[in-house]
Design a protein around this motif. Sequence first.
Motif, PDB file in Angstrom:
ATOM      1  N   GLY A  14       0.804  -1.217   0.000  1.00  0.00           N
ATOM      2  CA  GLY A  14       0.000   0.000   0.000  1.00  0.00           C
ATOM      3  C   GLY A  14       0.833   1.260   0.000  1.00  0.00           C
ATOM      4  N   LEU A  15       1.932   1.257  -0.775  1.00  0.00           N
ATOM      5  CA  LEU A  15       2.863   2.387  -0.807  1.00  0.00           C
ATOM      6  C   LEU A  15       3.019   2.912  -2.221  1.00  0.00           C
ATOM      7  N   SER A  16       3.476   4.156  -2.327  1.00  0.00           N
ATOM      8  CA  SER A  16       3.827   4.715  -3.626  1.00  0.00           C
ATOM      9  C   SER A  16       5.299   4.438  -3.911  1.00  0.00           C
ATOM     10  N   GLN A  17       5.697   4.613  -5.159  1.00  0.00           N
ATOM     11  CA  GLN A  17       7.092   4.363  -5.534  1.00  0.00           C
ATOM     12  C   GLN A  17       8.046   5.390  -4.946  1.00  0.00           C
ATOM     13  N   THR A  18       7.518   6.470  -4.392  1.00  0.00           N
ATOM     14  CA  THR A  18       8.373   7.500  -3.784  1.00  0.00           C
ATOM     15  C   THR A  18       8.558   7.283  -2.285  1.00  0.00           C
ATOM     16  N   ALA A  19       8.042   6.170  -1.757  1.00  0.00           N
ATOM     17  CA  ALA A  19       8.126   5.918  -0.316  1.00  0.00           C
ATOM     18  C   ALA A  19       9.578   5.835   0.148  1.00  0.00           C
ATOM     19  N   THR A  20       9.860   6.414   1.307  1.00  0.00           N
ATOM     20  CA  THR A  20      11.200   6.361   1.877  1.00  0.00           C
ATOM     21  C   THR A  20      11.419   5.034   2.597  1.00  0.00           C
ATOM     22  N   GLU A  61       9.428   4.854   5.782  1.00  0.00           N
ATOM     23  CA  GLU A  61       8.003   4.640   5.510  1.00  0.00           C
ATOM     24  C   GLU A  61       7.728   3.179   5.179  1.00  0.00           C
ATOM     25  N   ILE A  62       8.657   2.551   4.435  1.00  0.00           N
ATOM     26  CA  ILE A  62       8.508   1.139   4.079  1.00  0.00           C
ATOM     27  C   ILE A  62       8.545   0.279   5.339  1.00  0.00           C
ATOM     28  N   ARG A  63       9.516   0.546   6.223  1.00  0.00           N
ATOM     29  CA  ARG A  63       9.634  -0.226   7.461  1.00  0.00           C
ATOM     30  C   ARG A  63       8.395  -0.057   8.348  1.00  0.00           C
ATOM     31  N   LEU A  64       7.940   1.174   8.493  1.00  0.00           N
ATOM     32  CA  LEU A  64       6.780   1.446   9.343  1.00  0.00           C
ATOM     33  C   LEU A  64       5.544   0.729   8.806  1.00  0.00           C
ATOM     34  N   ARG A  65       5.341   0.799   7.496  1.00  0.00           N
ATOM     35  CA  ARG A  65       4.182   0.161   6.891  1.00  0.00           C
ATOM     36  C   ARG A  65       4.245  -1.362   7.048  1.00  0.00           C
ATOM     37  N   LEU A  93      11.885  -4.277  -1.324  1.00  0.00           N
ATOM     38  CA  LEU A  93      11.936  -2.816  -1.344  1.00  0.00           C
ATOM     39  C   LEU A  93      13.011  -2.237  -0.430  1.00  0.00           C
ATOM     40  N   LYS A  94      13.444  -2.986   0.600  1.00  0.00           N
ATOM     41  CA  LYS A  94      14.467  -2.419   1.485  1.00  0.00           C
ATOM     42  C   LYS A  94      15.864  -2.567   0.897  1.00  0.00           C
ATOM     43  N   ASP A  95      16.010  -3.444  -0.119  1.00  0.00           N
ATOM     44  CA  ASP A  95      17.306  -3.618  -0.773  1.00  0.00           C
ATOM     45  C   ASP A  95      17.378  -2.702  -1.995  1.00  0.00           C
ATOM     46  N   PRO A  96      18.326  -1.758  -2.063  1.00  0.00           N
ATOM     47  CA  PRO A  96      18.367  -0.793  -3.168  1.00  0.00           C
ATOM     48  C   PRO A  96      18.434  -1.444  -4.551  1.00  0.00           C
ATOM     49  N   ASP A  97      19.219  -2.516  -4.699  1.00  0.00           N
ATOM     50  CA  ASP A  97      19.347  -3.164  -6.002  1.00  0.00           C
ATOM     51  C   ASP A  97      18.036  -3.827  -6.418  1.00  0.00           C
ATOM     52  N   SER A  98      17.401  -4.555  -5.499  1.00  0.00           N
ATOM     53  CA  SER A  98      16.136  -5.220  -5.820  1.00  0.00           C
ATOM     54  C   SER A  98      15.046  -4.192  -6.118  1.00  0.00           C
ATOM     55  N   ARG A  99      15.021  -3.112  -5.333  1.00  0.00           N
ATOM     56  CA  ARG A  99      14.013  -2.079  -5.552  1.00  0.00           C
ATOM     57  C   ARG A  99      14.214  -1.420  -6.914  1.00  0.00           C
ATOM     58  N   HIS A 100      15.468  -1.207  -7.295  1.00  0.00           N
ATOM     59  CA  HIS A 100      15.743  -0.590  -8.600  1.00  0.00           C
ATOM     60  C   HIS A 100      15.204  -1.461  -9.730  1.00  0.00           C
ATOM     61  N   LEU A 101      15.398  -2.777  -9.633  1.00  0.00           N
ATOM     62  CA  LEU A 101      14.910  -3.676 -10.672  1.00  0.00           C
ATOM     63  C   LEU A 101      13.386  -3.637 -10.761  1.00  0.00           C
ATOM     64  N   VAL A 102      12.721  -3.524  -9.596  1.00  0.00           N
ATOM     65  CA  VAL A 102      11.263  -3.388  -9.600  1.00  0.00           C
ATOM     66  C   VAL A 102      10.859  -2.100 -10.303  1.00  0.00           C
ATOM     67  N   ASP A 103      11.549  -0.993  -9.987  1.00  0.00           N
ATOM     68  CA  ASP A 103      11.229   0.298 -10.610  1.00  0.00           C
ATOM     69  C   ASP A 103      11.427   0.242 -12.117  1.00  0.00           C
ATOM     70  N   VAL A 104      12.507  -0.425 -12.557  1.00  0.00           N
ATOM     71  CA  VAL A 104      12.754  -0.565 -13.997  1.00  0.00           C
ATOM     72  C   VAL A 104      11.627  -1.375 -14.646  1.00  0.00           C
ATOM     73  N   ARG A 105      11.220  -2.484 -13.989  1.00  0.00           N
ATOM     74  CA  ARG A 105      10.159  -3.321 -14.550  1.00  0.00           C
ATOM     75  C   ARG A 105       8.845  -2.557 -14.651  1.00  0.00           C
TER      76      ARG A 105
END
Length: 361
Positions: free
Chosen positions: A9-15, A18-22, A47-59
């Motif tokens: 339930g987060l946006s792609q701009t979540a910090t 914010e990810i941890r709290l949610r 989402l907490k791993d920068p590399d994995s999150r980047h791949l999600v954003d690219v996809r």
Amino acid sequence: MQNPYELLGLSQTATESEIRLRFRELIATAASDTVRFEALKAAFDTLKDPDSRHLVDVRLAAEAAADKTAHFSRTQMGSASSPPPAPTSGAIMTGQAAEQANRTMAFQLAPCALCGTPAVIGEGFCTRCGLQSGSKAGPMPGTHSGPELHLQSGQTFKLAGTVTIGRDAAGITLPDASVSRLHATITVDNAGNVSVTEAGSTNGTLLDGQLLRKGVSVFAQNGSTVQFGAIKGTLVIPVSARAGALPATPEVKPLAVAAAGDRRATLLAKDGRVIPITDTVFTVGRRPGNLLCITDDQFISGMHAELVWRNGETFVVDKNSTNGTFVNDQKLTPGSEMIVNNGDRVKFGATTYLFRGPENA
């Protein structure tokens, strides 16, 4: 693959906070639902791993580009059955359609010029390091016979004097999330010798695969590999740039060893490995920059804990890890510390070690 942002339930701009709290809010109500708990945990780990999150954003960017292309194709097919417009307006529409077709053409991926990771052509920037499309951070035109830093992405920087490296550095700027604001320095002395100094970065500096200690300068050879966080490169040091033989790097004793009478404390793993605690602040976590890097335990955070030598005693400090740090099955409060004594069991996530004090090492 389910969108981890939608699942949490987060946006792609979540910090990160914010990810941890949610995540903590959601798992509090999902403890009895194993399937949902595992799905939430997988989304959080991604989402907490920068590399994995980047791949999600690219996809997701690629899927959005594909949707635009499909929508444009349907629009064009629908307009083909419509009565032909007047010649003048038809010519105008044809130009607009051609321009839109160029904008919504099938997506393509190309490596970012700085960090080398895949980026969607036409997005305007790299979703990982933020480099603007078409930007260049390489050297100024002209030949340079002195030492150079060649990044894996293809960028080249000439080196002279002391060059600062970091996300906000004045010398070489690397706008990548894994790079600290002031990460390291590279120094070229009057004899042309090149040394690398770690400046206390979060994710560490590697020279020829060896993690450097803060404030210690280590000389490099021609062809030495260097890594700042996730950014990799090679040092090119022409022989003509050096006035003499490369001086030897002085041997540096780990601070914890010197403070403990040249006897170091250790962690004993279940498989029999003996891990010396080599620094006064000994970091533990999943990220490559940690002194003890644990990659085979899914419950380990990127920066999980520290073992700190202070006033003749060793403390374990939890660095707000997700799954906790334990001493003899007693869980530390996130962010707190506890003294560890010889024979204590120390657990990071699901990985347990036996602590041996310096007097028993």
